[in-house]
Structures are given as structure tokens and as C-alpha cells.
Design a protein around this motif. Structure first.
Motif, PDB file in Angstrom:
ATOM      1  N   PHE A 224      -5.583   9.975  18.642  1.00 55.07           N
ATOM      2  CA  PHE A 224      -4.410   9.466  17.922  1.00 55.07           C
ATOM      3  C   PHE A 224      -3.826   8.242  18.635  1.00 55.07           C
ATOM      4  O   PHE A 224      -3.526   7.219  17.998  1.00 55.07           O
ATOM      5  CB  PHE A 224      -3.345  10.561  17.816  1.00 55.07           C
ATOM      6  N   GLY A 225      -3.677   8.340  19.952  1.00 55.20           N
ATOM      7  CA  GLY A 225      -3.124   7.220  20.704  1.00 55.20           C
ATOM      8  C   GLY A 225      -4.002   5.986  20.633  1.00 55.20           C
ATOM      9  O   GLY A 225      -3.500   4.858  20.563  1.00 55.20           O
ATOM     10  N   ALA A 226      -5.323   6.192  20.650  1.00 48.63           N
ATOM     11  CA  ALA A 226      -6.246   5.052  20.561  1.00 48.63           C
ATOM     12  C   ALA A 226      -6.119   4.368  19.201  1.00 48.63           C
ATOM     13  O   ALA A 226      -6.202   3.133  19.112  1.00 48.63           O
ATOM     14  CB  ALA A 226      -7.681   5.530  20.791  1.00 48.63           C
TER      15      ALA A 226
ATOM     16  N   ALA B 111       4.912   1.193  26.007  1.00 47.71           N
ATOM     17  CA  ALA B 111       6.114   1.882  25.536  1.00 47.71           C
ATOM     18  C   ALA B 111       5.953   2.341  24.089  1.00 47.71           C
ATOM     19  O   ALA B 111       6.384   3.450  23.728  1.00 47.71           O
ATOM     20  CB  ALA B 111       7.328   0.959  25.673  1.00 47.71           C
ATOM     21  N   ILE B 112       5.322   1.514  23.258  1.00 46.81           N
ATOM     22  CA  ILE B 112       5.087   1.893  21.857  1.00 46.81           C
ATOM     23  C   ILE B 112       4.118   3.071  21.790  1.00 46.81           C
ATOM     24  O   ILE B 112       4.332   4.028  21.024  1.00 46.81           O
ATOM     25  CB  ILE B 112       4.557   0.689  21.064  1.00 46.81           C
ATOM     26  N   ILE B 113       3.046   3.011  22.590  1.00 49.21           N
ATOM     27  CA  ILE B 113       2.075   4.113  22.596  1.00 49.21           C
ATOM     28  C   ILE B 113       2.748   5.397  23.056  1.00 49.21           C
ATOM     29  O   ILE B 113       2.535   6.475  22.484  1.00 49.21           O
ATOM     30  CB  ILE B 113       0.876   3.766  23.495  1.00 49.21           C
ATOM     31  N   LEU B 114       3.583   5.311  24.104  1.00 54.74           N
ATOM     32  CA  LEU B 114       4.292   6.488  24.601  1.00 54.74           C
ATOM     33  C   LEU B 114       5.193   7.072  23.519  1.00 54.74           C
ATOM     34  O   LEU B 114       5.210   8.293  23.302  1.00 54.74           O
ATOM     35  CB  LEU B 114       5.124   6.112  25.828  1.00 54.74           C
ATOM     36  N   SER B 115       5.915   6.211  22.812  1.00 56.33           N
ATOM     37  CA  SER B 115       6.803   6.684  21.749  1.00 56.33           C
ATOM     38  C   SER B 115       6.015   7.364  20.637  1.00 56.33           C
ATOM     39  O   SER B 115       6.428   8.418  20.118  1.00 56.33           O
ATOM     40  CB  SER B 115       7.604   5.507  21.177  1.00 56.33           C
ATOM     41  N   ALA B 116       4.876   6.778  20.262  1.00 56.86           N
ATOM     42  CA  ALA B 116       4.046   7.376  19.217  1.00 56.86           C
ATOM     43  C   ALA B 116       3.491   8.724  19.670  1.00 56.86           C
ATOM     44  O   ALA B 116       3.442   9.690  18.887  1.00 56.86           O
ATOM     45  CB  ALA B 116       2.905   6.420  18.853  1.00 56.86           C
ATOM     46  N   VAL B 117       3.067   8.805  20.941  1.00 57.14           N
ATOM     47  CA  VAL B 117       2.546  10.071  21.473  1.00 57.14           C
ATOM     48  C   VAL B 117       3.640  11.133  21.477  1.00 57.14           C
ATOM     49  O   VAL B 117       3.396  12.301  21.136  1.00 57.14           O
ATOM     50  CB  VAL B 117       1.980   9.856  22.888  1.00 57.14           C
TER      51      VAL B 117
ATOM     52  N   LEU C   5       6.263  11.342  19.438  1.00 57.69           N
ATOM     53  CA  LEU C   5       6.470  11.780  18.058  1.00 57.69           C
ATOM     54  C   LEU C   5       5.337  12.688  17.589  1.00 57.69           C
ATOM     55  O   LEU C   5       5.569  13.702  16.913  1.00 57.69           O
ATOM     56  CB  LEU C   5       6.570  10.559  17.136  1.00 57.69           C
ATOM     57  N   PHE C   6       4.106  12.348  17.963  1.00 59.56           N
ATOM     58  CA  PHE C   6       2.964  13.175  17.579  1.00 59.56           C
ATOM     59  C   PHE C   6       3.051  14.560  18.216  1.00 59.56           C
ATOM     60  O   PHE C   6       2.803  15.577  17.557  1.00 59.56           O
ATOM     61  CB  PHE C   6       1.670  12.484  18.003  1.00 59.56           C
ATOM     62  N   ILE C   7       3.429  14.596  19.499  1.00 58.85           N
ATOM     63  CA  ILE C   7       3.542  15.872  20.202  1.00 58.85           C
ATOM     64  C   ILE C   7       4.645  16.729  19.585  1.00 58.85           C
ATOM     65  O   ILE C   7       4.484  17.945  19.406  1.00 58.85           O
ATOM     66  CB  ILE C   7       3.805  15.631  21.699  1.00 58.85           C
ATOM     67  N   LEU C   8       5.772  16.106  19.247  1.00 58.13           N
ATOM     68  CA  LEU C   8       6.852  16.850  18.595  1.00 58.13           C
ATOM     69  C   LEU C   8       6.383  17.407  17.255  1.00 58.13           C
ATOM     70  O   LEU C   8       6.722  18.544  16.884  1.00 58.13           O
ATOM     71  CB  LEU C   8       8.059  15.938  18.392  1.00 58.13           C
TER      72      LEU C   8
ATOM     73  N   ARG D 213       2.973  24.735  22.726  1.00 56.99           N
ATOM     74  CA  ARG D 213       3.267  24.369  24.105  1.00 56.99           C
ATOM     75  C   ARG D 213       2.768  22.973  24.462  1.00 56.99           C
ATOM     76  O   ARG D 213       2.879  22.540  25.609  1.00 56.99           O
ATOM     77  CB  ARG D 213       2.641  25.384  25.067  1.00 56.99           C
ATOM     78  N   VAL D 214       2.214  22.256  23.500  1.00 55.72           N
ATOM     79  CA  VAL D 214       1.736  20.906  23.762  1.00 55.72           C
ATOM     80  C   VAL D 214       2.866  20.009  24.248  1.00 55.72           C
ATOM     81  O   VAL D 214       2.641  18.997  24.910  1.00 55.72           O
ATOM     82  CB  VAL D 214       1.081  20.313  22.498  1.00 55.72           C
ATOM     83  N   ALA D 215       4.118  20.370  23.941  1.00 53.10           N
ATOM     84  CA  ALA D 215       5.255  19.564  24.383  1.00 53.10           C
ATOM     85  C   ALA D 215       5.349  19.506  25.902  1.00 53.10           C
ATOM     86  O   ALA D 215       5.989  18.612  26.453  1.00 53.10           O
ATOM     87  CB  ALA D 215       6.550  20.127  23.799  1.00 53.10           C
ATOM     88  N   LEU D 216       4.705  20.447  26.587  1.00 52.71           N
ATOM     89  CA  LEU D 216       4.748  20.461  28.043  1.00 52.71           C
ATOM     90  C   LEU D 216       3.694  19.555  28.665  1.00 52.71           C
ATOM     91  O   LEU D 216       3.650  19.411  29.883  1.00 52.71           O
ATOM     92  CB  LEU D 216       4.544  21.911  28.540  1.00 52.71           C
ATOM     93  N   PHE D 217       2.836  18.951  27.836  1.00 52.50           N
ATOM     94  CA  PHE D 217       1.811  18.062  28.363  1.00 52.50           C
ATOM     95  C   PHE D 217       2.467  16.849  29.025  1.00 52.50           C
ATOM     96  O   PHE D 217       3.482  16.352  28.527  1.00 52.50           O
ATOM     97  CB  PHE D 217       0.898  17.597  27.217  1.00 52.50           C
ATOM     98  N   PRO D 218       1.898  16.372  30.126  1.00 53.77           N
ATOM     99  CA  PRO D 218       2.452  15.168  30.774  1.00 53.77           C
ATOM    100  C   PRO D 218       2.222  13.932  29.905  1.00 53.77           C
ATOM    101  O   PRO D 218       1.131  13.372  29.863  1.00 53.77           O
ATOM    102  CB  PRO D 218       1.674  15.086  32.095  1.00 53.77           C
ATOM    103  N   MET D 219       3.258  13.498  29.215  1.00 50.96           N
ATOM    104  CA  MET D 219       3.098  12.462  28.192  1.00 50.96           C
ATOM    105  C   MET D 219       2.770  11.095  28.789  1.00 50.96           C
ATOM    106  O   MET D 219       2.032  10.310  28.188  1.00 50.96           O
ATOM    107  CB  MET D 219       4.364  12.398  27.329  1.00 50.96           C
TER     108      MET D 219
END
Length: 218
Positions: free
Chosen positions: A78-80, A98-104, A106-109, A125-131
Motif C-alpha cells: 500500500f505504501g509503495a 511525511a505524506i507516506i507516513l500519514s497515508a500509512v 490512515l491505512f492502519i486505522l 492490533r496492527v495499530a501497534l506496528f512501528p509506523m
């Protein structure tokens, strides 16, 4: 409660209300890094980043190994795609990350919300992944794809996941956890091992296979 546990590191963490799980992550990380160092410098496995597999393994502790691998693969893809979509904007490096981090995020949420709704709590529990680590992994995946092609990027991704899985297995060992928590000075032994590996100047194991035709001529 071992009589030789002079530092009593667990007692110190307990007095400041820090959980045992956090202590395990902190104190087992040098052992997880040892797996990465052996794989990179002795075996010769190429991975994303230097210690990124160890940090990904920390994320696997919350999601579980197999669920974590699936989520890691989906998030990287997804990030790629997001990175490829914004590449035409010709952005500077930091705003792009920063844009990729924000998209990741939102995807994780979104994955977390869906996981809760359908009852797949492991995926929730994917929200606990180191973003931040996932964001840097996406960036490295995209750069390798541009420089060396998609298949090479996929190969490095698979090797990274394998090393992360090995690191996860080692860091999850209750025996090692008990020993290192009781005797945290054992980390000094790891430093000695790192010094020994750091002075190693021979061939890596994978290089013997890579240059076997030269060895046959010699």
C-alpha cells in the motif's frame, strides 16, 4: 528473585510502574540485533536498513508472527503504491516521507477498525506496528525498485521478513528473557561478540556460492 541478581532490574522497573513486557522489549533488543548482525555480516543476507528487521520483529510481538508478516506485506505494498502516486509531484524527501507516513497511519486505522468490526482481533492490533519503521521500509522498497527493479526489491523484502522472523523467535525465547532480565550484565558478552564480528574480514557464506566458479578455478 535470584540472589546473584545484584542490579534487580525488574524490581527497579516495577517501582516506577513500567510493565514487564516493555522491559522484555528493551532488554531483548540487543539479542535481536545480534541475529541481524549475524545474518548481514556472516551469512551475507541483504535487508532493508541495518537494524530494521529487529524493529519489525518488535512489531510482530503484538500482532503475532504470521499475522504480522501478512500485515507487513500489505502495508508495504500500500505504501509503495502511495509513493508511486505522489512521485509525479516531484516533492522533497522529507515532505514525501511525511505524506507516506500519514497515508500509512490512515491505512492502519482503517485495518484496525475493520478488524474490530469483524472480530479479527489479531489484525486489529496492527495499530501497534512501528509506523515510522514501516514508512522507511516503504521508501527503501520504492528506491530499490527504481534502481534495481521490482524483483530485486521483492527479494530484499522477503529476506528482511525472514531475518525479522528469526529475530522474533529468538527474542520470544522465555529462557533468554529470564537470563537477560536476571543478569542484564550479560549484554556485555554481546558487545564482545559484536567486536569479534566487527573485525571479521573473511568471505560471507553467501559469497562462497556467488563466487564458487572462481574458487573452482583456483
Amino acid at each position: 528473585a535470584h540472589p546473584l541478581d545484584i542490579l534487580n532490574i525488574w524490581g527497579s522497573f516495577q517501582r516506577v510502574a513500567i510493565s514487564l513486557e516493555l522491559l522484555k522489549i528493551i532488554i531483548m533488543l540487543p539479542i535481536g540485533v545480534l541475529v541481524v548482525v549475524l545474518c548481514r555480516n556472516i551469512i551475507g543476507i541483504e535487508t532493508f536498513g541495518t537494524f530494521m528487521p529487529a524493529l519489525i520483529a518488535v512489531g510482530f510481538r503484538d500482532t503475532g508472527l504470521w499475522e504480522g508478516i501478512v500485515l507487513f506485506a500489505v502495508i508495504v505494498v500500500f505504501g509503495a503504491l502511495v509513493r508511486g502516486g505522489i512521485s509525479r509531484l516531484q516533492l522533497l524527501h522529507t515532505p514525501r516521507l511525511a505524506i507516506i507516513l500519514s497515508a500509512v497511519v490512515l491505512f492502519i486505522l482503517g485495518v484496525t477498525a475493520v478488524g474490530v468490526q469483524i472480530g479479527w482481533l489479531d489484525f486489529a492490533r496492527v495499530a501497534l506496528f512501528p509506523m515510522v519503521i514501516l514508512t522507511l521500509t516503504v521508501e527503501r522498497f520504492s528506491l530499490i525498485t527504481e534502481e534495481h527493479g521490482l524483483w530485486h526489491a521483492v527479494r530484499v523484502s522477503l529476506l528482511t521478513v525472514i531475518v525479522a522472523a528469526l529475530t522474533y523467535v529468538v527474542m520470544s525465547s522465555r529462557t533468554l528473557q529470564s537470563v537477560v532480565i536476571t543478569f542484564p550484565e550479560a549484554i556485555l558478552i554481546l558487545i564482545a561478540i559484536y567486536i569479534y564480528i566487527g573485525r571479521y574480514s573473511g568471505f560471507r557464506l553467501m559469497e562462497y556460492s556467488r563466487f564458487r566458479h572462481l574458487f573452482e578455478k583456483v
